[in-house]
Structure formats: C-alpha cells, structure tokens
Design an enzyme around this catalytic site. Structure first.
Site, PDB file in Angstrom:
ATOM      1  N   HIS A  71     -13.620 -31.649  68.976  1.00 16.12           N
ATOM      2  CA  HIS A  71     -15.054 -31.853  69.234  1.00 16.12           C
ATOM      3  C   HIS A  71     -15.644 -32.860  68.272  1.00 16.12           C
ATOM      4  CE1 HIS A  71     -16.846 -29.433  65.894  1.00 16.12           C
ATOM      5  NE2 HIS A  71     -15.746 -28.709  65.993  1.00 16.12           N
ATOM      6  N   GLU A 222     -19.352 -28.003  70.817  1.00 14.94           N
ATOM      7  CA  GLU A 222     -18.591 -26.911  70.236  1.00 14.94           C
ATOM      8  C   GLU A 222     -19.387 -26.141  69.186  1.00 14.94           C
ATOM      9  OE1 GLU A 222     -15.799 -24.811  67.509  1.00 14.94           O
ATOM     10  OE2 GLU A 222     -17.316 -26.332  67.062  1.00 14.94           O
ATOM     11  N   GLU A 223     -20.176 -26.834  68.394  1.00 16.39           N
ATOM     12  CA  GLU A 223     -20.903 -26.177  67.311  1.00 16.39           C
ATOM     13  C   GLU A 223     -21.940 -25.174  67.820  1.00 16.39           C
ATOM     14  OE1 GLU A 223     -20.029 -26.117  64.405  1.00 16.39           O
ATOM     15  OE2 GLU A 223     -18.981 -27.966  63.905  1.00 16.39           O
ATOM     16  N   ASP A 243      -8.665 -28.323  65.620  1.00 17.76           N
ATOM     17  CA  ASP A 243      -9.870 -28.084  64.832  1.00 17.76           C
ATOM     18  C   ASP A 243      -9.451 -27.658  63.430  1.00 17.76           C
ATOM     19  OD1 ASP A 243     -12.550 -27.804  64.171  1.00 17.76           O
ATOM     20  OD2 ASP A 243     -13.048 -26.703  65.996  1.00 17.76           O
ATOM     21  N   HIS A 323     -18.513 -26.574  56.813  1.00 23.78           N
ATOM     22  CA  HIS A 323     -19.942 -26.573  57.132  1.00 23.78           C
ATOM     23  C   HIS A 323     -20.808 -26.828  55.900  1.00 23.78           C
ATOM     24  CE1 HIS A 323     -19.954 -24.585  61.378  1.00 23.78           C
ATOM     25  NE2 HIS A 323     -19.048 -25.535  61.239  1.00 23.78           N
TER      26      HIS A 323
END
Length: 350
Positions: A71, A222-223, A243, A323
């Site tokens: 993604h 995706e997030e 990922d 993140h």
C-alpha cells in the site's frame, strides 16, 4: 541466487515515493506517478474505482493466479476546525499517537490547489507561558497547526483557501546513513511498494516467464482498513501482503531480516503458505524472522474479511518505530527483495 537488489535504484525510488504526499484519501498524485512508472516498464494495469492500481504479468499457468500487494497510502490528518486565532485543529487519518507528530512540519493541501506550510504543535508549547506545558495531554483538543502565514483570525486563514476537510501531510525527512539505515516517515508501506515496483522492473527487463499469472496490487486505503479487499481476480489462489514487520518488546523481527507474519490481530495467516515462505528463506539462505503482531492488520486480512477464498500470507522489511519516526536497514530491504523473487518464481503450495 541472482542479484536482484539494486541498492541505488531502490533507494532513489523509495525517496521519491515518500516525498509524494499521500495520506489515505489523498493519493491521486502518487498513483499517477506509479501508473507512469508501469507504463515505462511496459506492464499492463488497470485502475479501480477506489483509485488502486492492479498490474498483471501473465505466467505459464493462467488458471491459478497469485496476487501481491503493497500500500502506498500513509498516515496523515485533515482539518477539523479553523480556530478563532487562525490556527487549525486536526483529525487523524490512520492510527498513530499525537506525540509522534508533535513538532513536525506539515503541508495543508487545499481544495483550490494551494499548499500552505505549517508546524504541528501543542497549544501549550511555550514553557515561558504555560507552567505545565510538558504535562498537558497530547490529544485532538490540544494539538494544533501553526500556519506559516500572517493570520490572526479564522477569516484570514480562510483567505488562503483553507477549509475544513483539507488534507494535511507530514514531512517525511528521508535520510540514508553511511551505516546503511534508511530513516523516514511513511516507510510503512512505501518501502515495500518500492520493492514491489523494483520486482516488476526486474521481471520485465529480464523477460522472466513466471510460473503463474501474477497480479501486483498497489492499494491506497490500507491505513483505514479497506485497501486490498476488492477487485481480486477470481482465479487468485495465493494472496501476499508485502508490508512492514513491527519491532518492539517481545517481537522477533529486526531491521536486518525479512519478517514473516504468522498471526496478527485478525488471526493466523495461512499455515502452509506461511511455511512455504519460511522454507524458501531456508533454501535460498535469506535471513528471516517469524513473528506475531498483536495490534496489526493488513490488506491480506482485509481480503479475508471481505470473503475472498484465498490463501493469505504477509511478509516485509522490519520497520523500527512504526507509525512514528520509522527506520529500516538495507539488509532488510535486500532480504525482502530476495524473498519476493524466490516466491514469484516458485511452485504453489498444495
């Protein structure tokens, strides 16, 4: 194994990707860049209604297909409120902690096409004014954007074209160290996207014939949980999410190997396909770690939730401080690149 990992080319592509702002919901520019790149490779692809790209390379077996996804959407924010003093309140796009973006430079992308720069700060930042500045809670109420514009009121801010619902992107601060580390925001999942695009480039340049028709799904939501859960060709048997591996206390993953996920918050990944990946690493001397991610979901798990009858698995480079201010190492990128090649050229699991 054939040398597949072109360090400079991969890093250059990764840098380009992370420097194109693309918080979930605001990905048209980066998707156009990827489409232009696939045109350059001579690979056919289609755009989905949700804005994703699915590229396809035909293989010897066209009855059973594989699909690999990465993604390109990232964390970000949107303007929630324009305050009376002209500053902005934000709402999150994706899941992160406010303290992970405190102090970061950002860009407000207005609907009229203007871009306005700013800094994400606590309202109570100045220690000369706010006695308990360090103790104030980092939350949606206290975090705000200080605009790099002469504004002192809501009306003055609106004159710059800023409105509620405008997207806000965070500066990535991409850097490669002389010790082989890559530091940047948004390595989740633009590191994997770069590796997947480089795999496509290598396959086309070498005119490699794959054993099975293989789809490359560049997802863009995706997030927020629904990136790769639609438009999956019905012939697809195996679905691989490429990922990041999450690092921290109790985790096996690191920044120097490819991480293979056995289970995340959605439950176990397909047992035989997961161990097929592990066996490929053993056979090809690819450094790897098996791991479980307790607070994690992927496009593969989204596809399973959407009801697709596929074998699903997940692997990717190990990313430190996910993140937040993320980091990985060239060793992990190389290991992931080698597993990608080993997988797409291997026989399917029974």
């Amino acid at each position: 194994m054939k040398k597949l990992f072109d360090e400079k080319r991969t890093i250059d592509l990764m840098k380009k990707l992370v420097e194109i702002p693309s918080p979930s919901g605001y990905t048209e520019k980066v998707m156009k860049y990827i489409g232009d790149l696939l045109d350059e490779f001579g690979v056919s692809y289609r755009n989905t209604n949700k804005g994703a790209i699915i590229a396809t390379i035909a293989g010897n077996d066209q009855t059973r297909h594989r699909l690999l996804t990465a993604h390109v959407d990232t964390l970000g924010a949107m303007v929630k409120e324009i305050k009376q003093d002209g500053r902005l309140k934000l709402t999150m796009v994706g899941g992160y902690n406010w303290d992970s973006v405190e102090g970061e430079y950002c860009t407000i992308h207005t609907a009229c096409g203007k871009e306005v720069r700013g800094t994400i700060l606590m309202h109570q930042t100045s220690v000369h004014v706010y006695k308990n500045a360090g103790k104030a809670e980092r939350n949606e109420k206290n975090i705000e954007v200080r605009l790099d514009a002469k504004v002192k009121s809501e009306a003055e801010t609106r004159k710059f074209g800023i409105e509620i619902g405008d997207f806000v992107s965070f500066d990535p601060r991409f850097e490669v160290t002389d010790t082989g580390f890559i530091k940047s925001r948004h390595l989740d999942d633009k590191a994997s996207t770069a590796l997947l695009l480089e795999l496509i480039r290598s396959l086309t340049e070498g005119q490699t014939v794959l054993p099975y028709t293989t789809h490359f799904y560049i997802s863009n939501n995706e997030e927020i949980g629904f990136g790769g859960n639609s438009n999956i060709p019905e012939e697809t048997v195996e679905y691989i999410a490429v990922d990041m591996g999450a690092l921290g206390d109790g985790q096996a993953s690191d920044e120097y190997t490819v991480s293979i996920c056995a289970k995340d918050s959605s439950g176990p990944y397909h047992y035989r396909l997961t161990h097929h990946l592990k066996n490929l690493c053993v056979e090809e001397n690819i450094p790897f770690k098996l791991d479980i991610y307790p607070y994690y979901g992927s496009d593969a798990s989204a596809a399973i939730r959407a009801g697709f009858d596929v074998k699903h698995a997940l692997f990717g480079p190990g990313i430190e401080s996910s993140h937040a201010l993320e980091r990985t190492h060239l060793d992990s990128l190389q290991a992931t690149s080698h597993l990608l090649w080993a997988y797409v050229t291997s026989a399917m699991t029974d």
